[in-house]
Design a protein around this motif. Structure first.
Motif, PDB file in Angstrom:
ATOM      1  N   GLN A 157     -30.215  -8.639 119.264  1.00 50.79           N
ATOM      2  CA  GLN A 157     -29.952  -7.663 118.217  1.00 50.79           C
ATOM      3  C   GLN A 157     -30.853  -7.951 117.023  1.00 50.79           C
ATOM      4  N   TYR A 209     -31.134  -7.152 112.838  1.00 54.80           N
ATOM      5  CA  TYR A 209     -30.422  -6.708 111.651  1.00 54.80           C
ATOM      6  C   TYR A 209     -31.387  -6.724 110.459  1.00 54.80           C
ATOM      7  N   GLN A 253     -31.055  -6.971 106.155  1.00 51.65           N
ATOM      8  CA  GLN A 253     -30.143  -7.225 105.046  1.00 51.65           C
ATOM      9  C   GLN A 253     -30.879  -7.035 103.734  1.00 51.65           C
ATOM     10  N   PRO A 275     -25.686  -7.788 106.379  1.00 50.36           N
ATOM     11  CA  PRO A 275     -26.670  -7.322 107.357  1.00 50.36           C
ATOM     12  C   PRO A 275     -26.205  -6.022 108.024  1.00 50.36           C
ATOM     13  N   LEU A 278     -26.943  -3.589 111.408  1.00 47.58           N
ATOM     14  CA  LEU A 278     -27.559  -3.568 112.734  1.00 47.58           C
ATOM     15  C   LEU A 278     -28.608  -2.467 112.832  1.00 47.58           C
ATOM     16  N   THR A 322     -30.030  -2.900 119.416  1.00 49.05           N
ATOM     17  CA  THR A 322     -29.683  -3.897 120.428  1.00 49.05           C
ATOM     18  C   THR A 322     -30.526  -3.629 121.662  1.00 49.05           C
ATOM     19  N   LEU A 353     -33.269 -10.179 110.533  1.00 45.10           N
ATOM     20  CA  LEU A 353     -32.627 -11.227 111.330  1.00 45.10           C
ATOM     21  C   LEU A 353     -32.556 -10.804 112.785  1.00 45.10           C
ATOM     22  N   GLU A 373     -25.406 -15.209 123.510  1.00 46.51           N
ATOM     23  CA  GLU A 373     -25.511 -16.325 124.444  1.00 46.51           C
ATOM     24  C   GLU A 373     -24.958 -15.927 125.798  1.00 46.51           C
ATOM     25  N   GLY A 433     -21.418 -16.152 126.569  1.00 46.80           N
ATOM     26  CA  GLY A 433     -20.547 -15.102 126.062  1.00 46.80           C
ATOM     27  C   GLY A 433     -19.698 -15.483 124.882  1.00 46.80           C
ATOM     28  N   ARG A 437     -20.785 -16.619 121.566  1.00 40.57           N
ATOM     29  CA  ARG A 437     -21.204 -16.379 120.187  1.00 40.57           C
ATOM     30  C   ARG A 437     -22.601 -15.794 120.130  1.00 40.57           C
ATOM     31  N   LEU A 438     -22.971 -15.325 118.922  1.00 34.76           N
ATOM     32  CA  LEU A 438     -24.335 -14.891 118.659  1.00 34.76           C
ATOM     33  C   LEU A 438     -25.095 -16.034 118.010  1.00 34.76           C
ATOM     34  N   PHE A 484     -28.250 -16.716 115.553  1.00 38.58           N
ATOM     35  CA  PHE A 484     -29.171 -16.050 114.634  1.00 38.58           C
ATOM     36  C   PHE A 484     -30.469 -16.833 114.518  1.00 38.58           C
ATOM     37  N   GLY A 485     -31.584 -16.091 114.381  1.00 36.89           N
ATOM     38  CA  GLY A 485     -32.835 -16.708 113.978  1.00 36.89           C
ATOM     39  C   GLY A 485     -32.789 -17.029 112.494  1.00 36.89           C
ATOM     40  N   PRO A 544     -30.088 -17.369 107.198  1.00 31.88           N
ATOM     41  CA  PRO A 544     -29.250 -16.546 108.079  1.00 31.88           C
ATOM     42  C   PRO A 544     -27.775 -16.867 107.885  1.00 31.88           C
ATOM     43  N   ILE A 564     -12.941 -19.657 117.869  1.00 31.89           N
ATOM     44  CA  ILE A 564     -14.020 -20.574 117.498  1.00 31.89           C
ATOM     45  C   ILE A 564     -13.810 -21.041 116.064  1.00 31.89           C
ATOM     46  N   THR A 603     -19.454 -11.331 120.879  1.00 39.27           N
ATOM     47  CA  THR A 603     -20.914 -11.222 121.098  1.00 39.27           C
ATOM     48  C   THR A 603     -21.381  -9.787 121.192  1.00 39.27           C
ATOM     49  N   GLU A 646     -22.062  -6.043 119.113  1.00 37.72           N
ATOM     50  CA  GLU A 646     -22.780  -5.714 117.894  1.00 37.72           C
ATOM     51  C   GLU A 646     -21.861  -5.940 116.694  1.00 37.72           C
ATOM     52  N   LEU A 647     -22.386  -6.621 115.697  1.00 37.38           N
ATOM     53  CA  LEU A 647     -21.593  -6.970 114.536  1.00 37.38           C
ATOM     54  C   LEU A 647     -21.682  -5.910 113.452  1.00 37.38           C
ATOM     55  N   PHE A 666     -20.933  -5.801 109.576  1.00 38.43           N
ATOM     56  CA  PHE A 666     -20.673  -6.698 108.469  1.00 38.43           C
ATOM     57  C   PHE A 666     -20.112  -5.939 107.266  1.00 38.43           C
TER      58      PHE A 666
END
Lengths: 111, 112
Positions: free
Chosen positions: A33, A35, A37, A43, A45, A48, A88, A93, A96, A98-99, A101-102, B42, B56, B98, B100-101, B103
């Motif tokens: 994805q 984003y 900001q 951020p 989107l 994707t 961003l 993963e 499944g 978490r995401l 981020f760079g 980030p 988590i 996981t 699309e977020l 925010f």
């Protein structure tokens, strides 16, 4: 945890120039994805991509997902001051959970 | 309604104060997140709630305490924070983990 390397970290260009932002990993991601900001906001989107080799276009923005789903790029044509912001990339993963981020690319487009 | 609403937008607190950040979404999303973001960096994941259960916790200090009263609300309770905790705290939601977020605009926290 899978890692995403994003480059360049900072980019300052003149209005009308083209640019490319890269997002690379040694790991495979289920999706990627992008984003943007702006200061004082969360951020938002942009796109994707989920299929290896996929290319998506959003007006002057072109997004590409690598064939092996380990890397992605964002190309902006004829940048405008309104494109200024923190870009961003974020990888889903394969586990499944978490995401990832760079580190982000801070883009400034000068009039 | 495609918004994630966070309150307050700005918060200044002393190290002995107790305060809370609030987040609300009405998109039917079943995953909600707290992220911490420092300037030009980030977002860093803090907590994930999936179907109203904490799934988590990224080894966050206990001075941060999340709460998910129902599928639309997410709180972050703050107590005995340190100046280095000053940051933008972002809430996000997604249809599934996981995914699309979406925010919120964030709560800018300053700890004196």
């Amino acid at each position: 945890t899978q890692l995403l390397e994003q480059s360049p970290q900072f980019l300052s260009i003149q209005e009308g120039e083209n640019l490319t932002v890269y997002c690379n990993s040694s790991s495979v991601f289920s999706s990627l994805q992008w984003y943007r900001q702006e200061p004082g906001e969360g951020p938002v989107l942009l796109v994707t991509v989920v299929t290896g080799g996929e290319v998506k276009k959003l007006k002057r923005l072109t997004f590409q997902f690598g064939d092996a789903r380990k890397d992605s790029s964002l190309h902006i044509t004829a940048a405008q001051p309104g494109d200024t912001g923190l870009y961003l990339c974020a990888g889903g993963e394969t586990s499944g959970s978490r995401l990832t981020f760079g580190e982000g690319t801070q883009l400034t487009v000068n009039p | 309604d495609t918004e994630v609403t966070q309150t307050p937008k700005h918060l200044v607190m002393g190290m002995t104060n107790k305060k809370s950040l609030k987040c609300e979404q009405h998109m039917g999303h079943r995953a909600m997140y707290w992220y911490k973001q420092k300037a030009k960096k980030p977002p860093e994941l803090m907590f994930v709630y999936s179907y109203e259960k904490l799934s988590i916790n990224e080894s966050v200090p206990s001075r941060f305490s999340p709460e998910c009263p129902n599928s639309s609300l997410l709180n972050l309770h703050l107590h005995a924070l340190q100046p280095e905790d000053s940051a933008l705290y972002l809430c996000a939601s997604s249809l599934l983990p996981t995914g699309e977020l979406f925010f919120g605009e964030g709560s800018r926290l300053t700890v004196l």
